[in-house]
Design a protein around this motif. Sequence first.
Motif, PDB file in Angstrom:
ATOM      1  N   PRO A 280       4.238  -6.199   9.106  1.00  0.00           N
ATOM      2  CA  PRO A 280       3.716  -5.400   7.983  1.00  0.00           C
ATOM      3  C   PRO A 280       4.501  -5.551   6.692  1.00  0.00           C
ATOM      4  CG  PRO A 280       4.705  -4.003   9.670  1.00  0.00           C
ATOM      5  CD  PRO A 280       4.582  -5.356  10.257  1.00  0.00           C
ATOM      6  N   LEU A 281       5.745  -6.072   6.751  1.00  0.00           N
ATOM      7  CA  LEU A 281       6.522  -6.302   5.536  1.00  0.00           C
ATOM      8  C   LEU A 281       6.634  -7.784   5.191  1.00  0.00           C
ATOM      9  CD1 LEU A 281       9.458  -3.714   5.845  1.00  0.00           C
ATOM     10  CD2 LEU A 281       7.364  -3.542   4.479  1.00  0.00           C
ATOM     11  N   HIS A 282       5.783  -8.614   5.770  1.00  0.00           N
ATOM     12  CA  HIS A 282       5.851 -10.047   5.453  1.00  0.00           C
ATOM     13  C   HIS A 282       5.685 -10.295   3.961  1.00  0.00           C
ATOM     14  CE1 HIS A 282       5.373 -14.356   5.650  1.00  0.00           C
ATOM     15  NE2 HIS A 282       4.190 -14.261   5.059  1.00  0.00           N
ATOM     16  N   ASP A 283       4.775  -9.587   3.325  1.00  0.00           N
ATOM     17  CA  ASP A 283       4.554  -9.732   1.876  1.00  0.00           C
ATOM     18  C   ASP A 283       5.229  -8.605   1.106  1.00  0.00           C
ATOM     19  OD1 ASP A 283       2.965 -12.069   2.070  1.00  0.00           O
ATOM     20  OD2 ASP A 283       1.273 -10.843   2.727  1.00  0.00           O
ATOM     21  N   LEU A 284       6.444  -8.283   1.497  1.00  0.00           N
ATOM     22  CA  LEU A 284       7.212  -7.220   0.849  1.00  0.00           C
ATOM     23  C   LEU A 284       7.286  -7.439  -0.651  1.00  0.00           C
ATOM     24  CD1 LEU A 284       9.292  -4.823   0.934  1.00  0.00           C
ATOM     25  CD2 LEU A 284      11.050  -6.574   1.319  1.00  0.00           C
ATOM     26  N   PRO A 285       6.838  -6.481  -1.459  1.00  0.00           N
ATOM     27  CA  PRO A 285       6.940  -6.638  -2.911  1.00  0.00           C
ATOM     28  C   PRO A 285       8.392  -6.532  -3.378  1.00  0.00           C
ATOM     29  CG  PRO A 285       5.314  -4.947  -2.295  1.00  0.00           C
ATOM     30  CD  PRO A 285       6.135  -5.237  -1.086  1.00  0.00           C
ATOM     31  N   ALA A 286       8.673  -7.116  -4.520  1.00  0.00           N
ATOM     32  CA  ALA A 286      10.003  -6.996  -5.121  1.00  0.00           C
ATOM     33  C   ALA A 286      10.135  -5.660  -5.839  1.00  0.00           C
ATOM     34  CB  ALA A 286      10.240  -8.154  -6.088  1.00  0.00           C
ATOM     35  N   ASN A 287      11.365  -5.360  -6.210  1.00  0.00           N
ATOM     36  CA  ASN A 287      11.685  -4.162  -6.978  1.00  0.00           C
ATOM     37  C   ASN A 287      11.275  -2.888  -6.239  1.00  0.00           C
ATOM     38  OD1 ASN A 287      12.710  -5.668  -9.258  1.00  0.00           O
ATOM     39  ND2 ASN A 287      10.570  -6.180  -9.704  1.00  0.00           N
TER      40      ASN A 287
ATOM     41  N   ASP B 106       0.808  -1.220   0.000  1.00  0.00           N
ATOM     42  CA  ASP B 106       0.000   0.000   0.000  1.00  0.00           C
ATOM     43  C   ASP B 106       0.838   1.265   0.000  1.00  0.00           C
ATOM     44  OD1 ASP B 106      -2.372  -1.485   0.046  1.00  0.00           O
ATOM     45  OD2 ASP B 106      -2.327  -1.624   2.244  1.00  0.00           O
ATOM     46  N   GLY B 107       2.158   1.107   0.050  1.00  0.00           N
ATOM     47  CA  GLY B 107       3.032   2.271   0.018  1.00  0.00           C
ATOM     48  C   GLY B 107       3.412   2.829   1.376  1.00  0.00           C
ATOM     49  N   THR B 108       3.014   2.148   2.458  1.00  0.00           N
ATOM     50  CA  THR B 108       3.362   2.613   3.801  1.00  0.00           C
ATOM     51  C   THR B 108       4.770   2.171   4.163  1.00  0.00           C
ATOM     52  OG1 THR B 108       1.030   2.461   4.473  1.00  0.00           O
ATOM     53  CG2 THR B 108       2.671   2.592   6.235  1.00  0.00           C
ATOM     54  N   LEU B 109       5.564   3.073   4.714  1.00  0.00           N
ATOM     55  CA  LEU B 109       6.945   2.778   5.082  1.00  0.00           C
ATOM     56  C   LEU B 109       6.989   2.091   6.440  1.00  0.00           C
ATOM     57  CD1 LEU B 109       9.871   3.419   3.933  1.00  0.00           C
ATOM     58  CD2 LEU B 109       9.942   5.182   5.732  1.00  0.00           C
ATOM     59  N   TRP B 110       7.788   1.007   6.534  1.00  0.00           N
ATOM     60  CA  TRP B 110       7.983   0.274   7.776  1.00  0.00           C
ATOM     61  C   TRP B 110       9.445  -0.099   7.918  1.00  0.00           C
ATOM     62  CZ3 TRP B 110       3.755  -0.103  10.847  1.00  0.00           C
ATOM     63  CH2 TRP B 110       2.486  -0.058  10.250  1.00  0.00           C
TER      64      TRP B 110
END
Length: 320
Positions: A97-104, A63-67
């Motif tokens: 919150p970054l478990h499903d961190l997107p690539a790139n 969603d674009g939220t920084l963690w």
Amino acid sequence: MTEPTDQALTGFREGELAVQRAAGVVQAAAGLTRMLDPADLRGGVTRFLAERTFAAITARDADGTLWISPLTGPPGFLHVASPTTLDVRARPAVGDPLHDLPANRPAGLIVVEYATRRRLRINGTSTRADADGLRIDVEQAYGNCPRYIPRRHLRPAPGTAAHGAEPVRRAHVLAPDDADLVRRSDTFLIGTTHPTRGNDASHRGGPPGFVRVEDGRLWWPDYDGNNMFNTLGNLHVDPTAALLFCDFATGRTLHLSGRAAVEQTGTGVPGDDDRTGRRVRFTPEHVVAGHLLPLRADAVTPAPDNPPLTDRPGQVRRFG
């Protein structure tokens, strides 16, 4: 003919230069520019990474939220695949919150060895993110001094698993237990971002109570450091910030994402513990709390360079 800018001459970003100028340390910081050379993970850096069990990563979720989130594993989980490529054989825990961190996505890492008070910053891009872990194409990698890092020996916690944690609480404001954890903490990790240079992860430490909680917001005094001002420089151009507090005795974690601002306070006012005349004030907008850290440490030795708190009854204020 156009005159070269300070940024072109030193390699520092515009925000870092602005904070350096305000602090009067531009010349001192200029001697550190070799630390900004292109990354080279060979030699001692390879060995240091191979032996570590704890790191933290700054990135944005889908969603674009920084963690900023912990990354843990046995020695070898941080594997140097090439002088500019780091494979992380782990991913943030289920519920993180970054478990499903997107690539790139831009990624900033801080790798900390608490037992020897050493740390390494890595900045780059996560070019792969899957069930096996992450691959980071590294652009910068450099060590930081041991100041303000408390000494503790991390060990795996029996009966815990980084990939099967209990449910977490998600909110927008701090709960009383969250505020208590912050006030007890002697260390936290902070993630910041730059619009063109990516994300950064950094460490902050001090005596318990150095992070204050007031009216649902946090603030802490800025301490004297290496004059690079990576974190404050990012905040100068983008107030987006993320914090991570870990209770190493219980595995409890507190992720915060929100906005931060650098405030000039005047030197020596109550709470200006290291007499820099600067503090950072943080307003949380997203909260994730749980028990997501599969490491423990029973004993801690405070960092010998911690300044005393200067806004508590009975505390001796340090001058000089």
